[in-house]
Design a protein around this motif. Structure first.
Motif, PDB file in Angstrom:
ATOM      1  N   SER A  11      38.988  23.380 -53.119  1.00 46.25           N
ATOM      2  CA  SER A  11      39.639  24.138 -54.198  1.00 46.25           C
ATOM      3  C   SER A  11      39.345  23.482 -55.552  1.00 46.25           C
ATOM      4  CB  SER A  11      41.146  24.246 -53.950  1.00 46.25           C
ATOM      5  OG  SER A  11      41.714  22.970 -53.849  1.00 46.25           O
ATOM      6  N   ARG A  12      39.215  22.154 -55.559  1.00 48.22           N
ATOM      7  CA  ARG A  12      38.873  21.455 -56.795  1.00 48.22           C
ATOM      8  C   ARG A  12      37.475  21.891 -57.275  1.00 48.22           C
ATOM      9  NH1 ARG A  12      37.288  16.006 -57.226  1.00 48.22           N
ATOM     10  NH2 ARG A  12      37.451  15.942 -54.967  1.00 48.22           N
ATOM     11  N   ILE A  13      36.530  22.039 -56.338  1.00 41.04           N
ATOM     12  CA  ILE A  13      35.183  22.461 -56.707  1.00 41.04           C
ATOM     13  C   ILE A  13      35.181  23.911 -57.185  1.00 41.04           C
ATOM     14  CG2 ILE A  13      32.928  23.051 -55.717  1.00 41.04           C
ATOM     15  CD1 ILE A  13      33.105  20.419 -54.135  1.00 41.04           C
ATOM     16  N   ARG A  14      35.940  24.764 -56.504  1.00 37.08           N
ATOM     17  CA  ARG A  14      35.958  26.178 -56.932  1.00 37.08           C
ATOM     18  C   ARG A  14      36.542  26.318 -58.340  1.00 37.08           C
ATOM     19  NH1 ARG A  14      34.042  29.175 -52.980  1.00 37.08           N
ATOM     20  NH2 ARG A  14      34.124  28.310 -50.867  1.00 37.08           N
ATOM     21  N   ALA A  15      37.574  25.506 -58.623  1.00 32.51           N
ATOM     22  CA  ALA A  15      38.156  25.571 -59.970  1.00 32.51           C
ATOM     23  C   ALA A  15      37.171  25.042 -61.009  1.00 32.51           C
ATOM     24  CB  ALA A  15      39.457  24.763 -60.012  1.00 32.51           C
ATOM     25  N   SER A  16      36.480  23.963 -60.658  1.00 35.24           N
ATOM     26  CA  SER A  16      35.515  23.381 -61.601  1.00 35.24           C
ATOM     27  C   SER A  16      34.361  24.352 -61.858  1.00 35.24           C
ATOM     28  CB  SER A  16      34.981  22.062 -61.035  1.00 35.24           C
ATOM     29  OG  SER A  16      34.011  21.511 -61.883  1.00 35.24           O
ATOM     30  N   PHE A  17      33.827  24.931 -60.788  1.00 30.06           N
ATOM     31  CA  PHE A  17      32.746  25.911 -60.935  1.00 30.06           C
ATOM     32  C   PHE A  17      33.204  27.080 -61.804  1.00 30.06           C
ATOM     33  CE2 PHE A  17      29.933  29.364 -59.834  1.00 30.06           C
ATOM     34  CZ  PHE A  17      28.710  28.763 -59.606  1.00 30.06           C
ATOM     35  N   GLY A  18      34.454  27.484 -61.623  1.00 29.13           N
ATOM     36  CA  GLY A  18      34.994  28.596 -62.412  1.00 29.13           C
ATOM     37  C   GLY A  18      35.049  28.299 -63.906  1.00 29.13           C
ATOM     38  N   ARG A  19      35.090  27.000 -64.260  1.00 36.24           N
ATOM     39  CA  ARG A  19      35.085  26.625 -65.689  1.00 36.24           C
ATOM     40  C   ARG A  19      33.676  26.545 -66.262  1.00 36.24           C
ATOM     41  NH1 ARG A  19      38.836  23.019 -63.696  1.00 36.24           N
ATOM     42  NH2 ARG A  19      37.386  21.253 -63.761  1.00 36.24           N
ATOM     43  N   GLN A  20      32.664  26.661 -65.415  1.00 40.71           N
ATOM     44  CA  GLN A  20      31.275  26.557 -65.882  1.00 40.71           C
ATOM     45  C   GLN A  20      30.826  27.887 -66.471  1.00 40.71           C
ATOM     46  OE1 GLN A  20      28.168  24.458 -64.470  1.00 40.71           O
ATOM     47  NE2 GLN A  20      29.241  23.031 -63.139  1.00 40.71           N
ATOM     48  N   LYS A  21      30.980  28.043 -67.756  1.00 44.44           N
ATOM     49  CA  LYS A  21      30.602  29.320 -68.385  1.00 44.44           C
ATOM     50  C   LYS A  21      29.111  29.592 -68.233  1.00 44.44           C
ATOM     51  CE  LYS A  21      34.465  29.330 -71.616  1.00 44.44           C
ATOM     52  NZ  LYS A  21      35.014  27.958 -71.446  1.00 44.44           N
ATOM     53  N   ALA A  22      28.307  28.548 -68.127  1.00 44.37           N
ATOM     54  CA  ALA A  22      26.860  28.752 -67.975  1.00 44.37           C
ATOM     55  C   ALA A  22      26.532  29.383 -66.624  1.00 44.37           C
ATOM     56  CB  ALA A  22      26.110  27.418 -68.143  1.00 44.37           C
ATOM     57  N   MET A  23      27.343  29.107 -65.606  1.00 43.35           N
ATOM     58  CA  MET A  23      27.127  29.738 -64.296  1.00 43.35           C
ATOM     59  C   MET A  23      27.486  31.229 -64.358  1.00 43.35           C
ATOM     60  SD  MET A  23      25.812  27.646 -62.001  1.00 43.35           S
ATOM     61  CE  MET A  23      24.801  26.934 -63.315  1.00 43.35           C
ATOM     62  N   ALA A  24      28.557  31.539 -65.103  1.00 47.36           N
ATOM     63  CA  ALA A  24      28.913  32.951 -65.284  1.00 47.36           C
ATOM     64  C   ALA A  24      27.804  33.676 -66.053  1.00 47.36           C
ATOM     65  CB  ALA A  24      30.247  33.061 -66.033  1.00 47.36           C
ATOM     66  N   LEU A  25      27.246  33.008 -67.055  1.00 53.13           N
ATOM     67  CA  LEU A  25      26.202  33.627 -67.890  1.00 53.13           C
ATOM     68  C   LEU A  25      25.018  34.091 -67.046  1.00 53.13           C
ATOM     69  CD1 LEU A  25      25.073  34.204 -70.800  1.00 53.13           C
ATOM     70  CD2 LEU A  25      23.977  31.949 -70.653  1.00 53.13           C
ATOM     71  N   ILE A  26      24.613  33.256 -66.067  1.00 55.86           N
ATOM     72  CA  ILE A  26      23.436  33.620 -65.275  1.00 55.86           C
ATOM     73  C   ILE A  26      23.817  34.377 -63.997  1.00 55.86           C
ATOM     74  CG2 ILE A  26      22.072  31.706 -66.240  1.00 55.86           C
ATOM     75  CD1 ILE A  26      22.398  30.232 -63.552  1.00 55.86           C
ATOM     76  N   GLY A  27      25.105  34.503 -63.722  1.00 57.45           N
ATOM     77  CA  GLY A  27      25.529  35.285 -62.564  1.00 57.45           C
ATOM     78  C   GLY A  27      25.536  34.515 -61.259  1.00 57.45           C
ATOM     79  N   ALA A  28      25.588  33.179 -61.326  1.00 53.48           N
ATOM     80  CA  ALA A  28      25.583  32.362 -60.109  1.00 53.48           C
ATOM     81  C   ALA A  28      26.977  32.260 -59.516  1.00 53.48           C
ATOM     82  CB  ALA A  28      25.054  30.961 -60.424  1.00 53.48           C
TER      83      ALA A  28
END
Lengths: 145, 145, 145, 145
Positions: A11-28
């Motif tokens: 859950s810590r990783i999912r929350a951290s990934f969710g804060r990565q705006k660059a991942m949202a930008l590319i759709g990962a």
């Protein structure tokens, strides 16, 4: 062999990934989160391509860097964060479709962790291989200051 | 020492960069185009950040990879294209502002070219260093098939 | 998957290794020669150490570079030779005993081949990991000019 | 910019290099010792060659690794030692004569230091380029335990 120091690592990783705006930008998105093993999926989009129409090598590096980084993060204590020290990536084949990046810890450490990443296309083609070094920052939150 | 094989190299690079949809996605632009030396500028945007609010290391890799690649491309014949074989990047400091990536050819070659890249923040901070290998594809257009 | 192009690959590798005076200098020998997989063994010697008494990191790099190079060479035609383009190695743990370096081809190619190497100590400790790129020189003998 | 933390850095480096039996084995010597900049010289010897009669790529890596490591060591406190975390080297040209490896610190740090190395032949030919990461071990002697 790779026991997580924090049972809440996923859950810590999912929350951290969710804060990565660059991942949202590319759709990962996060596809697999296991101790010492994390996978990041990237659907194909035309706006991720380089001049010849293949997925940009830097985008391939981004998802491999991220998968490897969270593979390392999965083994760390709840109050630690980490930084990428360096990575090396070989682009093995051009890619023009959806990708998945698989990160694995090959040597966990108190200060430094070494990981490897493989990027595959949906047809199974091996697209890239990474070797990466990360440094743990003990007692440092994984959130903006 | 680094004489361009094609006098029209700069317009060729600008057209190629213009086809890189991934560069448009992140807002990067060509800042300098000289023989064996190319710079890519990246204004700060919040959607380029990782979980702690710094520019994503993979984004830093993208602009360094691109600057180095076009530095190599600047020395190639008009009918050639190239592919990134591999690169290695050290992230030297976290970045939270506009960046510029400077690519330089350190060893041009008929088949392989070796380059180096440096990424700096607008305050002069040295953010990353790259060493990269590229392969020239003679007689292969730098456009989608 | 990795079929050798030359059925005599093993004897060709043994002869080539035998011409490597640097391998004789450090006391290294060929331990395994299979298609796409070569191992180099290095007995411990005090004259291979660095200032703290561990095997020199450069010596570890030498045997990994050689094991990976011959793993690539095992898949090449009889009239080809190859050169190391570049390699990256992480030193995972200090070593003070006999070592074995295992090289594997991860992506064979007409021009470029990518390999990985692992170095282990005799007690099983994982000492180093390498990722390497080689270039085939077609129609070029693997002997002094 | 690179001020040594220990004014006795040069004698400390010469003593440390003198304990490196692997450097004696290959005939390497310290040529320049300055803050953040160290050079290692290697006379040509036939027993340093690979199968085609060129200096072994691993030997080139050894002297570059050592020059870079001591460049980093020159900036460290008197009671610290260091380890090589990883390095990446491009072999730019084959070498068949005396070599010199020049190591430079590009980013000194409390824990990690990043360096670059260049290897040149006596005729000025650029033979190799390295990028390396080292970790400081504070309060750890640079001698055998």
């Amino acid at each position: 062999m790779n026991a997580p120091a924090d049972p809440q690592f996923a859950s810590r990783i999912r929350a951290s990934f969710g804060r990565q705006k660059a991942m949202a930008l590319i759709g990962a998105s996060l596809a697999v989160v296991e101790p010492g093993h994390v996978e990041v999926a990237l659907p194909y989009r035309e706006d991720l391509t380089q001049q010849k129409g293949f997925i940009h090598g830097g985008i391939i590096g981004m998802i491999a860097d991220t998968a490897c980084g969270y593979a390392a993060f999965s083994l760390m204590p709840a109050d630690a964060s980490l930084v990428t020290v360096e990575y090396k990536i070989n682009i093995l084949a051009p890619a023009r479709g959806a990708l998945v990046a698989r990160g694995e810890v090959i040597r966990p450490g108190r200060t430094l962790t070494v990981t490897r990443g493989e990027v595959y296309a949906e047809d199974g083609k091996h697209v890239a291989s990474m070797q990466q070094t990360l440094m743990m920052l003990a007692g440092t939150p994984d959130t903006p200051e």
